[in-house]
Design a protein around this motif. Structure first.
Motif, PDB file in Angstrom:
ATOM      1  N   ALA A 114      35.698 -48.673  -5.587  1.00 22.87           N
ATOM      2  CA  ALA A 114      36.414 -47.441  -5.929  1.00 22.87           C
ATOM      3  C   ALA A 114      35.950 -46.873  -7.268  1.00 22.87           C
ATOM      4  CB  ALA A 114      37.915 -47.703  -5.945  1.00 22.87           C
ATOM      5  N   GLY A 115      35.084 -47.585  -7.985  1.00 28.48           N
ATOM      6  CA  GLY A 115      34.559 -47.107  -9.255  1.00 28.48           C
ATOM      7  C   GLY A 115      34.027 -48.256 -10.064  1.00 28.48           C
ATOM      8  N   PRO A 116      33.287 -48.020 -11.145  1.00 22.55           N
ATOM      9  CA  PRO A 116      32.798 -46.702 -11.539  1.00 22.55           C
ATOM     10  C   PRO A 116      31.617 -46.287 -10.676  1.00 22.55           C
ATOM     11  CG  PRO A 116      31.944 -48.364 -13.034  1.00 22.55           C
ATOM     12  CD  PRO A 116      32.862 -49.083 -12.080  1.00 22.55           C
ATOM     13  N   GLY A 117      31.280 -44.982 -10.731  1.00 23.74           N
ATOM     14  CA  GLY A 117      30.177 -44.477  -9.939  1.00 23.74           C
ATOM     15  C   GLY A 117      30.229 -42.977  -9.812  1.00 23.74           C
ATOM     16  N   LEU A 118      29.456 -42.456  -8.877  1.00 29.49           N
ATOM     17  CA  LEU A 118      29.408 -41.015  -8.636  1.00 29.49           C
ATOM     18  C   LEU A 118      30.591 -40.619  -7.754  1.00 29.49           C
ATOM     19  CD1 LEU A 118      25.625 -40.924  -7.693  1.00 29.49           C
ATOM     20  CD2 LEU A 118      26.614 -40.281  -9.900  1.00 29.49           C
ATOM     21  N   THR A 119      31.345 -39.601  -8.155  1.00 30.00           N
ATOM     22  CA  THR A 119      32.574 -39.245  -7.444  1.00 30.00           C
ATOM     23  C   THR A 119      32.341 -39.020  -5.948  1.00 30.00           C
ATOM     24  OG1 THR A 119      33.334 -38.168  -9.443  1.00 30.00           O
ATOM     25  CG2 THR A 119      34.536 -37.671  -7.433  1.00 30.00           C
ATOM     26  N   GLY A 120      31.412 -38.141  -5.624  1.00 31.35           N
ATOM     27  CA  GLY A 120      31.193 -37.799  -4.220  1.00 31.35           C
ATOM     28  C   GLY A 120      30.746 -38.990  -3.394  1.00 31.35           C
ATOM     29  N   ALA A 121      30.025 -39.894  -4.019  1.00 29.59           N
ATOM     30  CA  ALA A 121      29.554 -41.094  -3.335  1.00 29.59           C
ATOM     31  C   ALA A 121      30.718 -42.058  -3.106  1.00 29.59           C
ATOM     32  CB  ALA A 121      28.458 -41.757  -4.162  1.00 29.59           C
ATOM     33  N   LEU A 122      31.551 -42.230  -4.127  1.00 23.60           N
ATOM     34  CA  LEU A 122      32.702 -43.125  -4.015  1.00 23.60           C
ATOM     35  C   LEU A 122      33.698 -42.635  -2.963  1.00 23.60           C
ATOM     36  CD1 LEU A 122      33.295 -43.720  -7.831  1.00 23.60           C
ATOM     37  CD2 LEU A 122      32.549 -45.458  -6.196  1.00 23.60           C
ATOM     38  N   VAL A 123      33.869 -41.302  -2.878  1.00 22.66           N
ATOM     39  CA  VAL A 123      34.811 -40.715  -1.916  1.00 22.66           C
ATOM     40  C   VAL A 123      34.498 -41.206  -0.499  1.00 22.66           C
ATOM     41  CG1 VAL A 123      35.288 -38.538  -0.697  1.00 22.66           C
ATOM     42  CG2 VAL A 123      35.506 -38.652  -3.178  1.00 22.66           C
ATOM     43  N   VAL A 124      33.209 -41.275  -0.175  1.00 23.67           N
ATOM     44  CA  VAL A 124      32.812 -41.674   1.176  1.00 23.67           C
ATOM     45  C   VAL A 124      33.238 -43.114   1.463  1.00 23.67           C
ATOM     46  CG1 VAL A 124      30.844 -42.048   2.706  1.00 23.67           C
ATOM     47  CG2 VAL A 124      30.874 -40.064   1.188  1.00 23.67           C
ATOM     48  N   GLY A 125      32.919 -44.031   0.541  1.00 24.58           N
ATOM     49  CA  GLY A 125      33.221 -45.444   0.770  1.00 24.58           C
ATOM     50  C   GLY A 125      34.713 -45.746   0.743  1.00 24.58           C
ATOM     51  N   VAL A 126      35.421 -45.151  -0.214  1.00 22.99           N
ATOM     52  CA  VAL A 126      36.860 -45.406  -0.326  1.00 22.99           C
ATOM     53  C   VAL A 126      37.594 -44.843   0.899  1.00 22.99           C
ATOM     54  CG1 VAL A 126      38.953 -44.846  -1.626  1.00 22.99           C
ATOM     55  CG2 VAL A 126      36.884 -45.501  -2.846  1.00 22.99           C
ATOM     56  N   SER A 127      37.225 -43.625   1.312  1.00 22.20           N
ATOM     57  CA  SER A 127      37.887 -43.009   2.472  1.00 22.20           C
ATOM     58  C   SER A 127      37.638 -43.835   3.728  1.00 22.20           C
ATOM     59  CB  SER A 127      37.380 -41.581   2.687  1.00 22.20           C
ATOM     60  OG  SER A 127      37.671 -40.778   1.566  1.00 22.20           O
ATOM     61  N   ALA A 128      36.394 -44.242   3.926  1.00 22.03           N
ATOM     62  CA  ALA A 128      36.065 -45.036   5.110  1.00 22.03           C
ATOM     63  C   ALA A 128      36.776 -46.383   5.072  1.00 22.03           C
ATOM     64  CB  ALA A 128      34.551 -45.233   5.201  1.00 22.03           C
ATOM     65  N   GLY A 129      36.791 -47.018   3.907  1.00 19.70           N
ATOM     66  CA  GLY A 129      37.433 -48.324   3.785  1.00 19.70           C
ATOM     67  C   GLY A 129      38.921 -48.261   4.104  1.00 19.70           C
ATOM     68  N   LYS A 130      39.592 -47.259   3.553  1.00 18.40           N
ATOM     69  CA  LYS A 130      41.029 -47.133   3.808  1.00 18.40           C
ATOM     70  C   LYS A 130      41.291 -46.828   5.283  1.00 18.40           C
ATOM     71  CE  LYS A 130      42.268 -44.087   0.633  1.00 18.40           C
ATOM     72  NZ  LYS A 130      43.237 -43.329  -0.189  1.00 18.40           N
ATOM     73  N   ALA A 131      40.439 -45.970   5.871  1.00 18.34           N
ATOM     74  CA  ALA A 131      40.628 -45.593   7.278  1.00 18.34           C
ATOM     75  C   ALA A 131      40.420 -46.794   8.197  1.00 18.34           C
ATOM     76  CB  ALA A 131      39.663 -44.465   7.642  1.00 18.34           C
TER      77      ALA A 131
END
Ligand SMILES: [Zn+2]
Lengths: 356, 248
Positions: free
Chosen positions: A109-126
């Motif tokens: 979920a961080g640290p990192g590039l926002t747009g890149a993190l959004v993909v992994g966090v969203s997929a993980g939660k889903a």
């Protein structure tokens, strides 16, 4: 997922490591890890934070090399395109044909590039809500600390970890699982960033680490006396002055053999990292030292740290660079200590080392 | 076929459930850009409210854009992951057609609907749709991106659609946050009618209903084949050198 995980969901009280409490957790637990913080799209399945059942890393280096560095929008789009297949492959390789689902999902979920993190966090939660299993939001820096545990679960604590990569250079005291103290860090460029910039000065292209590593093997590391920044004092680092020194030297000596420049630069970085790591060990009163992060894949650094008068743990090169097995491992330990994360958690691009 | 619709291509974030009987549940939140935070809890909420579980899903529908990149990515990653975990297909819906569909089911029933989404950076995404009767929707143009002035010129020329409905009489209903933001640029006309607040963003219900229709017709994709509609090339020029936020 593995022999011990497959079908075993008998919940029994187990000692919660690091906290001494008793928690109810599956006896054996397969965690799917997801990593999308920068330019590697990765997924892995790890059993009980130790046994890697699969680890898939899809590198985007080719997409970024033309720009001499990671372009955030290109990285975000690539993660979006690649992640579903990468996750599917990690599940397939972990499982054979049985179609079992993991017992938990961990995503950086961080640290990192926002747009890149959004993909992994969203997929993980889903994935976690679809499978009905816990979700864990993992700190990328903490995940790097856990890479070594995947290959040696017996690393004694406390230990000092030298985390060196393209974005971070830090010394961390790990006194227990989930218990970290930041001892020192870079005040300007990260070590890996210095490698990239010097490689660019030498016309070696991107990424710079492996290119300098190869070229330096043919050069004389004592040919040029580059500065060892802040060698004398403290546990902080500074690499921007070294990069400037290389630039100035190349301007004045355009005919200098590139191999000598690369070898001398690499030697200066290694000397600095070694001196600071030894100082950290002395201060913390421990001999246990672990290397982590992409720069820890550097040959000279590995050779020198192996020869140190310390108990040094060097993860394999594949575990030093960004991967999802370390995320799954850190996620498993975090789940034991703190339980699942909230499903309302989002990306945190500037998340620091937890507790530090 | 129970279908989950995921909509996060604009400032709004939401989802909805639909089955053969129509809409079951819908949630939509306008709270700044917190799509990655909100979507998973929202999916859990609509399922709970509708009394269904995700395991009963037959398809996942998603607004694949055009829209705001970060929201789009959160929506697509969420939809793809749920579909993959459950082994069901994905139905992609365009943000512009979801807006037009919203207008059609509102009973507005104009001869033409123009969907306009604020694309930021002084641009809009737009598309023309004809609507008739109970939510029957025909896409007249492919989604486009450009300055609001370009769109205004297109409206004045009145020829882009190449249909008599556009050249002739009949009103044009203009929907979407881009329409509201650039209403003055597009110019006042007796034919243009600006839709109300309820059609400012694509309704999640429209994504679920349209997606369900598509899934029943077999017009679906495997999760890994769903592509967001960006309409703009990536902007690499601003980062010619090393990204300062690079992580380890
Ligand atoms: Zn890293």
């Amino acid at each position: 997922m593995c022999q011990s995980c497959l079908g075993m969901h008998s919940y029994a009280p187990v000692e919660g490591p690091g906290v001494g409490g008793v928690s109810l957790l599956p006896v054996s637990m397969a965690v799917l890890g997801i990593e999308t913080s920068c330019d590697e799209t990765a997924a892995a399945v790890v059993c009980d934070g130790a046994q890697v059942l699969s680890s898939v890393v899809s590198s985007q280096i080719d997409l970024h090399s033309a720009f001499g560095g990671v372009v955030p929008e290109i990285a975000s789009r690539a993660h979006q395109r690649l992640l579903p297949s990468v996750v599917a492959r990690a599940l397939r390789e972990a499982d054979g044909a049985a179609g079992a689902t993991p017992d938990a999902v961990a995503a950086t979920a961080g640290p990192g590039l926002t747009g890149a993190l959004v993909v992994g966090v969203s997929a993980g939660k889903a994935l976690s809500i679809a499978w009905g299993v816990p979700f864990v939001a993992v700190n990328h820096l903490e995940a790097h600390l856990y890479a070594a545990f995947l290959e040696n679960s017996g690393i004694p604590l406390p230990q000092v970890v030298l985390l060196v990569s393209g974005g971070h250079t830090m010394l961390v005291l790990m006194s227990g699982h989930g218990r970290y103290k930041l001892l020192g860090q870079t005040l300007d460029d990260a070590a890996g960033e210095a490698f990239d910039k010097v490689a660019r000065l030498l016309g070696l292209g991107y990424p710079g680490g492996p290119a300098i590593d190869r070229l330096a093997a043919e050069g004389d590391p004592d040919a040029i006396a580059f500065p060892r920044p802040m060698l004398a004092d403290g546990l902080n680092f500074s690499f921007s002055g070294l990069k400037t020194a290389v630039a100035v030297y190349l301007r004045r000596n355009p005919e200098a053999p590139a191999a000598d420049v690369a070898a001398s630069f690499q030697r200066a970085v290694t000397d600095t990292l070694e001196a600071k790591a030894l100082r950290a060990l002395r201060r913390c009163g421990t001999r246990n030292l672990t290397l982590a992060g992409g720069v820890a894949a550097n040959s000279e650094l590995r050779r020198r740290f192996k020869a140190l008068d310390a108990r040094t743990f060097l993860p394999s090169r594949a575990m030093c660079t960004d991967n999802a097995a370390m995320v799954a491992a850190a996620g498993w330990w975090q789940l034991q200590r703190e339980g699942p994360s909230s499903l309302g958690v989002g990306p945190d691009p500037s998340w620091g080392m937890p507790g530090a | 076929m129970l279908t989950l619709g995921v909509e996060s291509a604009t400032d709004q974030c939401g989802c909805a459930l639909a089955d053969g009987g129509g809409l079951l549940a819908e949630v939509r939140v306008l709270l700044g850009r917190r799509h990655a935070e909100m979507l998973a809890p929202q999916v859990g909420f609509v399922c709970e409210q509708a009394g269904v579980t995700l395991s009963g899903l037959g398809a996942v529908a998603v607004d694949a854009g055009p829209g705001l990149y970060t929201g789009l990515r959160a929506g697509l990653a969420t939809a793809q992951a749920i579909a993959m975990a459950l082994g069901v297909p994905v139905a992609a819906v365009s943000s512009l057609e979801a807006l037009a569909f919203g207008a059609a089911v509102c009973g507005a029933s104009p001869s033409l609907t123009l969907s306009v989404i604020d694309a930021r950076r002084g641009e809009v995404f737009w598309g023309w749709y004809s609507t008739s009767g109970e939510g029957d929707l025909a896409e007249l143009t492919k989604p486009a991106v450009g300055a609001p002035e370009d769109l205004a010129a297109e409206i004045r020329r009145g020829e882009v659609v190449g249909r008599s409905a556009f050249g002739g009489a009949g009103r044009i209903l203009v929907v979407g946050d881009g329409a509201r933001r650039y209403a003055e640029v597009m110019g006042a006309s007796a034919r243009l009618e600006l839709a109300g607040e309820e059609l400012r963003f694509p309704p999640p219900s429209a994504v679920a209903l349209l997606g369900r229709r598509r899934a029943v017709a077999g017009e679906t994709l495997a999760p890994e084949h769903v592509e967001p509609v960006y309409l703009r090339p990536h902007d690499a020029s601003r980062r010619a050198w090393h990204a300062p936020t690079r992580t380890p």
